[in-house]
Design a protein around this motif. Structure first.
Motif, PDB file in Angstrom:
ATOM      1  N   GLU A 190      32.476  27.094  42.339  1.00 36.94           N
ATOM      2  CA  GLU A 190      32.018  28.287  43.074  1.00 36.94           C
ATOM      3  C   GLU A 190      33.142  29.295  43.248  1.00 36.94           C
ATOM      4  OE1 GLU A 190      31.333  25.103  44.292  1.00 36.94           O
ATOM      5  OE2 GLU A 190      29.342  25.183  43.342  1.00 36.94           O
ATOM      6  N   GLY A 191      34.355  28.986  42.743  1.00 36.67           N
ATOM      7  CA  GLY A 191      35.446  29.940  42.833  1.00 36.67           C
ATOM      8  C   GLY A 191      36.297  29.766  44.079  1.00 36.67           C
ATOM      9  N   ASN A 237      44.884  21.647  45.918  1.00 34.59           N
ATOM     10  CA  ASN A 237      45.266  20.660  44.907  1.00 34.59           C
ATOM     11  C   ASN A 237      44.306  20.789  43.722  1.00 34.59           C
ATOM     12  OD1 ASN A 237      46.533  18.565  43.602  1.00 34.59           O
ATOM     13  ND2 ASN A 237      46.514  17.219  45.391  1.00 34.59           N
ATOM     14  N   ILE A 238      44.551  20.004  42.701  1.00 35.71           N
ATOM     15  CA  ILE A 238      43.768  20.110  41.469  1.00 35.71           C
ATOM     16  C   ILE A 238      42.266  19.992  41.764  1.00 35.71           C
ATOM     17  CG2 ILE A 238      43.854  17.634  40.826  1.00 35.71           C
ATOM     18  CD1 ILE A 238      44.583  20.373  38.316  1.00 35.71           C
ATOM     19  N   SER A 239      41.490  20.841  41.145  1.00 33.02           N
ATOM     20  CA  SER A 239      40.041  20.813  41.344  1.00 33.02           C
ATOM     21  C   SER A 239      39.443  19.617  40.601  1.00 33.02           C
ATOM     22  CB  SER A 239      39.460  22.108  40.791  1.00 33.02           C
ATOM     23  OG  SER A 239      38.084  21.983  40.560  1.00 33.02           O
ATOM     24  N   PRO A 240      38.428  19.003  41.182  1.00 31.55           N
ATOM     25  CA  PRO A 240      37.784  17.883  40.470  1.00 31.55           C
ATOM     26  C   PRO A 240      37.333  18.291  39.065  1.00 31.55           C
ATOM     27  CG  PRO A 240      36.876  18.124  42.680  1.00 31.55           C
ATOM     28  CD  PRO A 240      37.794  19.291  42.465  1.00 31.55           C
ATOM     29  N   LEU A 241      37.055  19.571  38.876  1.00 34.60           N
ATOM     30  CA  LEU A 241      36.637  20.067  37.555  1.00 34.60           C
ATOM     31  C   LEU A 241      37.731  19.864  36.508  1.00 34.60           C
ATOM     32  CD1 LEU A 241      35.070  23.588  38.178  1.00 34.60           C
ATOM     33  CD2 LEU A 241      33.893  21.531  37.416  1.00 34.60           C
ATOM     34  N   ARG A 242      38.969  19.842  36.968  1.00 34.73           N
ATOM     35  CA  ARG A 242      40.110  19.802  36.041  1.00 34.73           C
ATOM     36  C   ARG A 242      40.931  18.536  36.190  1.00 34.73           C
ATOM     37  NH1 ARG A 242      40.250  24.600  32.769  1.00 34.73           N
ATOM     38  NH2 ARG A 242      39.214  26.204  33.965  1.00 34.73           N
TER      39      ARG A 242
END
Ligand code: HEC
Ligand code: HEC
Length: 147
Positions: A108-109, A114-119
């Motif tokens: 959602e931006g 910390n690192i996003s779960p997406l990455r």
């Protein structure tokens, strides 16, 4: 109807005879070679390159290649070895490139600390540099203003 059906069968037999097949065949082979679908083909052996400068990216959105070995670097639910060096608060010490700001954003931006779960699973997108020939040829060039 019955006649049509017979014609169909006839046609099928004609197409499946080897003599006919040999004439008009296109030699198709998938990248997995002749390994049947239910088997997993052996991984290709690529020679990993020695640690070096990162190779230039081929297109703007390309996840950069990893210019160093990642053997035994674990990425598990509780621990991410990559972030040991690449987290923003570690890079001053380690000299590693900071992960991109995009890596701290949620779908959602929203900005995280910390690192996003997406990455989280780095090797989903980043791979080590290797001396490997392209699997299929192509003539792609990045846009002129983006080279
Ligand atoms: C021990 C520290 C360390 C660890 C652990 C580490 N790296 Fe690196 N990484 C570096 C350093 C230092 C560089 C910079 C090399 C250079 O620019 O010459 C680098 C460069 C990179 C780059 C290139 C960035 C660019 O500018 O193009 C990528 C991508 C990368 N690492 C991904 C990873 C991934 C994925 C992992 C985990 C599997 C990982 N690294 C683990 C230290 C580390
Ligand atoms: C979903 C794919 C994806 C995942 C997962 C991912 N990255 Fe990236 N990464 C990219 C892309 C695409 C870029 C280049 C565009 C950008 O900056 O977003 C990039 C850029 C980078 C860069 C270069 C930043 C710069 O300023 O040049 C580093 C370093 C990096 N990633 C490290 C990592 C590490 C470490 C992880 C795991 C913690 C990771 N990436 C996970 C896709 C990904």
């Amino acid at each position: 109807m019955y006649r049509l059906y017979c014609l169909f069968i006839l046609a099928m037999t004609a197409f499946s005879t080897p003599a006919h097949a040999a004439q008009g065949t296109v030699n198709l082979q998938s990248l997995r070679g002749d390994t049947p679908i239910e088997k997993t083909p052996d991984a290709d052996m690529y020679k990993p390159m020695k640690d070096a400068k990162p190779l230039p990216r081929d297109f703007v959105q390309q996840p950069p290649l990893i210019p160093h070995t990642i053997r035994d670097y674990q990425i598990t639910r509780n621990f991410n070895k990559c972030m040991d060096c690449h987290a923003w608060n570690k890079t001053r010490e380690t000299g590693a490139t900071k992960v991109s700001v995009t890596h701290y954003k949620t779908r959602e931006g929203q900005e995280l600390t910390n690192i996003s779960p997406l990455r989280y699973f780095c090797t989903q997108c980043h791979v080590s540099q290797a001396d490997a020939k392209p699997l299929v040829g192509n003539t792609f060039r990045p846009g002129v203003g983006m080279q």
